[in-house]
Design an enzyme around this catalytic site. Structure first.
Site, PDB file in Angstrom:
ATOM      1  CG  ASN A  67       2.109  77.082  35.524  1.00 48.23           C
ATOM      2  OD1 ASN A  67       1.818  76.159  36.290  1.00 48.23           O
ATOM      3  ND2 ASN A  67       2.046  76.944  34.203  1.00 48.23           N
ATOM      4  CG  HIS A  72       3.931  74.181  30.509  1.00 48.99           C
ATOM      5  ND1 HIS A  72       2.644  73.684  30.632  1.00 48.99           N
ATOM      6  CD2 HIS A  72       4.362  73.826  29.274  1.00 48.99           C
ATOM      7  CE1 HIS A  72       2.314  73.057  29.523  1.00 48.99           C
ATOM      8  NE2 HIS A  72       3.331  73.130  28.676  1.00 48.99           N
ATOM      9  CD  GLN A  88      18.503  65.408  32.385  1.00 47.65           C
ATOM     10  OE1 GLN A  88      18.509  66.147  31.404  1.00 47.65           O
ATOM     11  NE2 GLN A  88      18.956  64.162  32.330  1.00 47.65           N
ATOM     12  CD  GLU A 145       8.296  69.576  35.474  1.00 44.65           C
ATOM     13  OE1 GLU A 145       7.489  69.804  36.368  1.00 44.65           O
ATOM     14  OE2 GLU A 145       8.093  68.747  34.574  1.00 44.65           O
ATOM     15  CG  ASN A 189       7.439  70.358  40.016  1.00 42.77           C
ATOM     16  OD1 ASN A 189       8.520  70.864  39.724  1.00 42.77           O
ATOM     17  ND2 ASN A 189       6.785  69.566  39.186  1.00 42.77           N
TER      18      ASN A 189
HETATM   19  C1  GAR Z   1       4.623  68.539  36.362  1.00 42.12           C
HETATM   20  O1  GAR Z   1       5.312  67.933  35.302  1.00 42.12           O
HETATM   21  C2  GAR Z   1       4.226  69.960  35.982  1.00 42.12           C
HETATM   22  O2  GAR Z   1       5.176  70.610  35.205  1.00 42.12           O
HETATM   23  C3  GAR Z   1       2.959  69.704  35.208  1.00 42.12           C
HETATM   24  O3  GAR Z   1       2.284  68.696  35.933  1.00 42.12           O
HETATM   25  C4  GAR Z   1       3.271  67.869  36.585  1.00 42.12           C
HETATM   26  C5  GAR Z   1       2.926  67.737  38.048  1.00 42.12           C
HETATM   27  O4  GAR Z   1       3.756  66.828  38.697  1.00 42.12           O
HETATM   28  N1  GAR Z   1       2.204  70.905  35.038  1.00 42.12           N
HETATM   29  C6  GAR Z   1       1.515  71.187  33.935  1.00 42.12           C
HETATM   30  O5  GAR Z   1       1.425  70.444  32.994  1.00 42.12           O
HETATM   31  C7  GAR Z   1       0.853  72.565  33.942  1.00 42.12           C
HETATM   32  N2  GAR Z   1       0.344  72.890  32.638  1.00 42.12           N
HETATM   33  P1  GAR Z   1       3.961  66.855  40.268  1.00 42.12           P
HETATM   34  O6  GAR Z   1       2.562  66.838  40.890  1.00 42.12           O
HETATM   35  O7  GAR Z   1       4.706  65.598  40.581  1.00 42.12           O
HETATM   36  O8  GAR Z   1       4.731  68.097  40.629  1.00 42.12           O
END
Ligand code: GAR
Length: 208
Positions: free
Chosen positions: A108, A110, A179, A181, A14
């Site tokens: 945030n 999620h 799709q 995030e 992200n």
């Molecule tokens: C992502 O899927 C994010 O939405 C989730 O952790 C992942 C991090 O991936 N966040 C949560 O679950 C927050 N409650 P990334 O480090 O590759 O962005």
């Protein structure tokens, strides 16, 4: 320019989506002024440094207790003087003092359609494991402002994603990222940076 600090814990895909969107000009009026991880050896810190963004870790392991870690984290955020704090896969509870000081200025991402599969214990891959266990046919992602209750803040945007036959948690996680995030989070930053979204009396207000 909106000064943005990104908080991360893991792989940082992200974070990468945000870096790429700023570089491509699809997120404007935004300066990424720092990345903070609670983890010392994560890919996110490398991603930030390769993009020329100052990146540091503030690890709970280096502090005698949670309060001291919380203070150190807040001090590091303060130092960077952000207008917006973005939790991009930050899997640590946000210190209440930070929520208070940056009220309406923390968002945030999620990986579910809140209020499904959220709250304490629902993070990362676990969210997708629970969604598959429950047998939902549609899941997705949510960007929201952060308030004291976990995943309870005002919703900015959501995007549905279909569950497919034979999905594993990993496959579903990747689809939700691709799709939903990686689209929603940069878009929300751009909307905030350009005054299209703000929070007023606890509600999200969208400019027409
Ligand atoms: C992502 O899927 C994010 O939405 C989730 O952790 C992942 C991090 O991936 N966040 C949560 O679950 C927050 N409650 P990334 O480090 O590759 O962005």
């Amino acid at each position: 320019m909106l000064r943005v600090v990104v908080l991360v814990s893991g792989g940082g895909t992200n974070l990468q989506a945000i870096i790429d969107a700023v570089a491509a000009g699809s997120v404007t009026n935004t300066e990424l002024v720092g990345v903070i991880s609670n983890n010392k050896t994560v890919k996110s810190l490398e991603r930030a440094r390769s993009a020329g963004i100052p990146a540091v870790s503030v690890s709970p392991k280096d502090y005698a207790d949670r309060d001291l870690f919380n203070e150190a984290l807040l001090a590091k955020v303060d130092e960077l003087q952000p207008d917006l704090v973005v939790l991009a896969g930050f899997l640590v509870a946000i210190p209440p003092a930070m929520v208070e000081r940056y009220s309406g200025r923390i968002i945030n991402i999620h990986p579910s359609l809140i209020p499904s599969f959220c709250g304490v214990g629902y993070y990362g891959l676990k969210v997708h494991e629970r969604a598959l266990e429950r047998g939902v046919k549609v899941t997705g992602a949510t960007v929201h402002f952060v308030t004291e209750g976990m995943d309870e803040g005002p919703i900015i945007a959501q995007k549905p994603v279909l569950v497919e036959e034979g999905d594993t948690p990993e496959v579903l996680q990747r689809r939700v990222m691709e799709q939903a995030e990686w689209i929603l989070l940069p878009q929300a930053i751009d909307d905030i940076a350009n005054g299209r979204i703000r929070i007023e009396n606890g509600k999200v207000v969208q400019a027409q």
